[in-house]
Design a protein around this motif. Sequence first.
Motif, PDB file in Angstrom:
ATOM      1  N   LEU A 109    -116.478 -26.773 -18.331  1.00  0.00           N
ATOM      2  CA  LEU A 109    -117.777 -26.818 -17.658  1.00  0.00           C
ATOM      3  C   LEU A 109    -118.372 -25.406 -17.574  1.00  0.00           C
ATOM      4  O   LEU A 109    -117.633 -24.406 -17.492  1.00  0.00           O
ATOM      5  N   PRO A 110    -119.689 -25.309 -17.587  1.00  0.00           N
ATOM      6  CA  PRO A 110    -120.313 -23.992 -17.350  1.00  0.00           C
ATOM      7  C   PRO A 110    -119.940 -23.509 -15.946  1.00  0.00           C
ATOM      8  O   PRO A 110    -119.701 -24.294 -15.032  1.00  0.00           O
ATOM      9  N   GLU A 111    -119.889 -22.205 -15.765  1.00  0.00           N
ATOM     10  CA  GLU A 111    -119.424 -21.620 -14.512  1.00  0.00           C
ATOM     11  C   GLU A 111    -120.193 -22.105 -13.293  1.00  0.00           C
ATOM     12  O   GLU A 111    -119.605 -22.297 -12.228  1.00  0.00           O
ATOM     13  N   GLU A 112    -121.491 -22.320 -13.419  1.00  0.00           N
ATOM     14  CA  GLU A 112    -122.279 -22.745 -12.261  1.00  0.00           C
ATOM     15  C   GLU A 112    -122.013 -24.203 -11.880  1.00  0.00           C
ATOM     16  O   GLU A 112    -122.324 -24.635 -10.772  1.00  0.00           O
ATOM     17  N   GLN A 113    -121.411 -25.007 -12.767  1.00  0.00           N
ATOM     18  CA  GLN A 113    -121.132 -26.418 -12.481  1.00  0.00           C
ATOM     19  C   GLN A 113    -119.655 -26.667 -12.104  1.00  0.00           C
ATOM     20  O   GLN A 113    -119.291 -27.777 -11.769  1.00  0.00           O
ATOM     21  N   ARG A 114    -118.831 -25.681 -12.152  1.00  0.00           N
ATOM     22  CA  ARG A 114    -117.376 -25.872 -11.996  1.00  0.00           C
ATOM     23  C   ARG A 114    -116.962 -26.354 -10.607  1.00  0.00           C
ATOM     24  O   ARG A 114    -116.151 -27.249 -10.479  1.00  0.00           O
ATOM     25  N   GLY A 115    -117.395 -25.763  -9.584  1.00  0.00           N
ATOM     26  CA  GLY A 115    -116.905 -26.122  -8.247  1.00  0.00           C
ATOM     27  C   GLY A 115    -115.524 -25.508  -8.015  1.00  0.00           C
ATOM     28  O   GLY A 115    -115.168 -24.487  -8.596  1.00  0.00           O
ATOM     29  N   ASP A 116    -114.735 -26.141  -7.152  1.00  0.00           N
ATOM     30  CA  ASP A 116    -113.391 -25.624  -6.856  1.00  0.00           C
ATOM     31  C   ASP A 116    -112.445 -25.891  -8.023  1.00  0.00           C
ATOM     32  O   ASP A 116    -112.494 -26.946  -8.667  1.00  0.00           O
ATOM     33  N   MET A 117    -111.541 -24.924  -8.249  1.00  0.00           N
ATOM     34  CA  MET A 117    -110.531 -25.051  -9.309  1.00  0.00           C
ATOM     35  C   MET A 117    -109.554 -26.164  -8.922  1.00  0.00           C
ATOM     36  O   MET A 117    -109.166 -26.277  -7.759  1.00  0.00           O
ATOM     37  N   PRO A 118    -109.141 -27.002  -9.896  1.00  0.00           N
ATOM     38  CA  PRO A 118    -108.174 -28.067  -9.584  1.00  0.00           C
ATOM     39  C   PRO A 118    -106.846 -27.468  -9.089  1.00  0.00           C
ATOM     40  O   PRO A 118    -106.471 -26.372  -9.487  1.00  0.00           O
ATOM     41  N   VAL A 119    -106.199 -28.206  -8.232  1.00  0.00           N
ATOM     42  CA  VAL A 119    -104.918 -27.773  -7.666  1.00  0.00           C
ATOM     43  C   VAL A 119    -103.848 -28.772  -8.098  1.00  0.00           C
ATOM     44  O   VAL A 119    -104.059 -29.989  -8.059  1.00  0.00           O
ATOM     45  N   LEU A 120    -102.703 -28.232  -8.509  1.00  0.00           N
ATOM     46  CA  LEU A 120    -101.575 -29.085  -8.891  1.00  0.00           C
ATOM     47  C   LEU A 120    -100.965 -29.669  -7.625  1.00  0.00           C
ATOM     48  O   LEU A 120    -100.534 -28.937  -6.732  1.00  0.00           O
ATOM     49  N   GLU A 121    -100.945 -30.987  -7.530  1.00  0.00           N
ATOM     50  CA  GLU A 121    -100.348 -31.671  -6.388  1.00  0.00           C
ATOM     51  C   GLU A 121     -99.065 -32.358  -6.851  1.00  0.00           C
ATOM     52  O   GLU A 121     -99.113 -33.412  -7.482  1.00  0.00           O
ATOM     53  N   SER A 122     -97.946 -31.703  -6.556  1.00  0.00           N
ATOM     54  CA  SER A 122     -96.648 -32.271  -6.946  1.00  0.00           C
ATOM     55  C   SER A 122     -96.256 -33.367  -5.977  1.00  0.00           C
ATOM     56  O   SER A 122     -96.459 -33.238  -4.770  1.00  0.00           O
ATOM     57  N   PRO A 123     -95.661 -34.432  -6.495  1.00  0.00           N
ATOM     58  CA  PRO A 123     -95.214 -35.506  -5.594  1.00  0.00           C
ATOM     59  C   PRO A 123     -94.036 -35.019  -4.753  1.00  0.00           C
ATOM     60  O   PRO A 123     -93.283 -34.139  -5.176  1.00  0.00           O
ATOM     61  N   PRO A 124     -93.870 -35.575  -3.570  1.00  0.00           N
ATOM     62  CA  PRO A 124     -92.719 -35.164  -2.741  1.00  0.00           C
ATOM     63  C   PRO A 124     -91.411 -35.623  -3.401  1.00  0.00           C
ATOM     64  O   PRO A 124     -91.342 -36.695  -4.004  1.00  0.00           O
ATOM     65  N   GLN A 125     -90.401 -34.769  -3.282  1.00  0.00           N
ATOM     66  CA  GLN A 125     -89.110 -35.105  -3.877  1.00  0.00           C
ATOM     67  C   GLN A 125     -88.421 -36.161  -3.026  1.00  0.00           C
ATOM     68  O   GLN A 125     -88.288 -36.000  -1.807  1.00  0.00           O
ATOM     69  N   PRO A 126     -87.981 -37.246  -3.650  1.00  0.00           N
ATOM     70  CA  PRO A 126     -87.292 -38.292  -2.868  1.00  0.00           C
ATOM     71  C   PRO A 126     -85.885 -37.833  -2.480  1.00  0.00           C
ATOM     72  O   PRO A 126     -85.398 -36.803  -2.945  1.00  0.00           O
ATOM     73  N   THR A 127     -85.253 -38.605  -1.655  1.00  0.00           N
ATOM     74  CA  THR A 127     -83.851 -38.346  -1.314  1.00  0.00           C
ATOM     75  C   THR A 127     -83.022 -38.721  -2.533  1.00  0.00           C
ATOM     76  O   THR A 127     -83.008 -39.884  -2.951  1.00  0.00           O
ATOM     77  N   LEU A 128     -82.359 -37.721  -3.102  1.00  0.00           N
ATOM     78  CA  LEU A 128     -81.632 -37.947  -4.346  1.00  0.00           C
ATOM     79  C   LEU A 128     -80.127 -38.085  -4.147  1.00  0.00           C
ATOM     80  O   LEU A 128     -79.454 -38.707  -4.949  1.00  0.00           O
ATOM     81  N   TRP A 129     -79.605 -37.496  -3.078  1.00  0.00           N
ATOM     82  CA  TRP A 129     -78.187 -37.653  -2.763  1.00  0.00           C
ATOM     83  C   TRP A 129     -78.049 -38.804  -1.777  1.00  0.00           C
ATOM     84  O   TRP A 129     -78.673 -38.818  -0.728  1.00  0.00           O
ATOM     85  N   ILE A 130     -77.231 -39.777  -2.138  1.00  0.00           N
ATOM     86  CA  ILE A 130     -77.016 -40.948  -1.299  1.00  0.00           C
ATOM     87  C   ILE A 130     -75.514 -41.136  -1.087  1.00  0.00           C
ATOM     88  O   ILE A 130     -74.694 -40.486  -1.751  1.00  0.00           O
ATOM     89  N   GLU A 131     -75.168 -42.028  -0.172  1.00  0.00           N
ATOM     90  CA  GLU A 131     -73.758 -42.307   0.102  1.00  0.00           C
ATOM     91  C   GLU A 131     -73.185 -43.175  -1.013  1.00  0.00           C
ATOM     92  O   GLU A 131     -73.763 -44.194  -1.379  1.00  0.00           O
ATOM     93  N   GLY A 132     -72.038 -42.766  -1.546  1.00  0.00           N
ATOM     94  CA  GLY A 132     -71.388 -43.495  -2.628  1.00  0.00           C
ATOM     95  C   GLY A 132     -70.402 -44.541  -2.157  1.00  0.00           C
ATOM     96  O   GLY A 132     -69.859 -45.290  -2.967  1.00  0.00           O
ATOM     97  N   LEU A 133     -70.153 -44.600  -0.857  1.00  0.00           N
ATOM     98  CA  LEU A 133     -69.224 -45.594  -0.310  1.00  0.00           C
ATOM     99  C   LEU A 133     -69.996 -46.700   0.392  1.00  0.00           C
ATOM    100  O   LEU A 133     -71.078 -46.472   0.925  1.00  0.00           O
ATOM    101  N   THR A 134     -69.408 -47.872   0.421  1.00  0.00           N
ATOM    102  CA  THR A 134     -70.004 -48.991   1.152  1.00  0.00           C
ATOM    103  C   THR A 134     -69.723 -48.807   2.643  1.00  0.00           C
ATOM    104  O   THR A 134     -68.792 -48.071   3.018  1.00  0.00           O
ATOM    105  N   PRO A 135     -70.490 -49.464   3.518  1.00  0.00           N
ATOM    106  CA  PRO A 135     -70.204 -49.363   4.957  1.00  0.00           C
ATOM    107  C   PRO A 135     -68.778 -49.792   5.313  1.00  0.00           C
ATOM    108  O   PRO A 135     -68.167 -49.224   6.209  1.00  0.00           O
TER     109      PRO A 135
END
Length: 193
Positions: A109-135
């Motif tokens: 886009l031309p500079e006068e039409q650009r507006g705010d620069m896009p920002v990288l929005e990373s998704p939140p990291q899920p819980t990756l370590w879980i319990e390997g034993l049954t209750p």
Amino acid sequence: MKAVPKVNTDGLYLEDTLMDDTFTGVVPFYSYMEQGIPNVLTTTEDVEKPNGEAPNEPESNISGYIIGITVPPGLFRPRFDLAAWNAYESTVSAAQNSYHEALSEWHALPEEQRGDMPVLESPPQPTLWIEGLTPEEIEELTRPQPQEPNEVDRLGTELVARELEALELRQQNEAQGAQIVGLELRLLSLENS
């Protein structure tokens, strides 16, 4: 150097290994199966197959993964959720692709039409370590185990039992002594009469 966990192909924790401080992510490690590896004393001409094929090369198999994410405390048998990691990596990749496209469009886009620069929005990291034993397995592990008495406890119990036996024998002895005294008194009274 920092210690990072190694897991098997099912994601179950095996051990820690030392890696560079900048290590992140998930990386496979391999085992090599030797099949027809030429002897170091032979040449490649010696090991060529009769039909002209090249000799067998070592076959590699994924043995597990080195994980750049620390194991949280409190897990009995930590298991890294490889499926959740792959899904998270796909989501991060899609977010990065979307960001790059938006950034390219923004730059176009031309500079006068650009507006705010896009920002990288990373998704939140899920819980990756879980319990390997049954209750049920955790309950089995945490159930109080009957303790075998140690030598001091065993000797103390025996000492108390012997003291109770001695007390009982003293009481019996006193009762029999009283009976003997009563008999002697009767005997004396018979003799005097």
